[in-house]
Enzyme design. Structure first.
Site: not given
Length: 294
Positions: A78-79
């Site tokens: 997600l990052d």
């Protein structure tokens, strides 16, 4: 820590061990011991050779393939910002898995399967089983495009490889390929580059002749070129002697070149290109070539 252990791969930071401490001085502390990597600095990477930048993109392609087919299922990061990665001996490795997610997104219709990015959105199909098809894989791939591929892949690449590299960048930016096809195309680029096949239609045989001086080097008479492996001189990698001659002929200031015994990660020779050869000195690890008078 658990994910680093479960997702072991050459492009995942290696976990050497961990220890748990609970004492008056250090209460409830878990310490992990990993291999050491250098932070990814994009501005510095843009100044490196195309060969090294391609290695980073290939590392990323192999990592995304592993995450898409991991023992835990399809894993998404997600990052995906460059600060989540490090470089270890030229290889890109993910180091921060705090924001990794394994579960695919549940859905009842295609409208539930929208991948949102700052520049654009994608709608993916909702499967009969009620999951957004390939959302984890496609999120990773588009992030690889916008953070890495678009900056590192095409610029200063060998001209004959540009069409294939442009296809990789465009397909990842449009999500027309999955991770498997993207990696297959990156591996094809590596094969063409490592084998020298990329030279077949791009280099013409030069009529210039060069005199070989074995066990020698030219310590001075450097000039700068870009991108070079050395900031103060023109140090480039070549597949063979014919490519070194072609490079020298394409540089107006080049009169001679020195082939070293050093190689890059693909096995290519590192060569210094020179403006002259007024001082040639002995060196058992190098061979000098000087342009013969026409």
């Amino acid at each position: 820590m658990v994910l680093l252990e479960r997702l072991r791969h050459p492009n995942v930071l290696q976990l050497f061990g961990y220890c748990y401490q609970d004492s008056d001085d250090i209460p409830d502390t878990l310490t992990t011991i990993t291999e050491l990597g250098a932070p990814v600095e994009m501005i510095q990477l843009l100044q490196t050779s195309w060969e090294d930048r391609f290695r980073i993109c290939l590392s990323l392609g192999r990592l995304l393939h592993h995450l898409a087919h991991s023992p835990l299922g399809s894993v998404t990061l997600l990052d995906f910002r460059p600060r989540q990665f490090v470089l270890v001996d030229g290889e890109l490795k993910v180091t921060d898995l705090d924001d990794a997610r394994v579960e695919e997104t549940p859905c009842t219709s295609h409208a539930d399967c929208v991948l949102e990015f700052p520049a654009r959105n994608f709608t993916l199909p909702c499967s009969a089983q009620g999951w957004c098809e390939g959302m984890n894989e496609k999120r990773n791939l588009y992030n690889a495009y916008r953070f890495f591929f678009t900056y590192l892949l095409p610029h200063s690449a060998p001209p004959s490889l540009r069409p294939l590299l442009d296809s990789i960048v465009n397909a990842s930016g449009e999500l027309t390929w999955g991770v498997d096809e993207t990696l297959a195309q990156l591996e094809m680029v590596l094969h063409l580059y490592r084998s020298g096949q990329y030279l077949q239609n791009s280099t013409a045989s030069s009529s210039a002749e060069y005199q070989r001086i074995p066990d020698s080097t030219i310590p001075q008479e450097d000039y700068r070129c870009w991108p070079s492996y050395h900031h103060g001189s023109c140090l480039l990698s070549v597949f063979n002697l014919a490519e070194a001659v072609d490079v020298c002929e394409s540089h107006t200031q080049c009169i001679a070149f020195v082939v070293t015994n050093q190689t890059t990660w693909t096995g290519r020779k590192l060569v210094f290109f020179k403006t002259g050869w007024s001082q040639v000195v002995p060196d058992p690890n190098k061979t000098t070539y000087v342009r013969a008078p026409s």
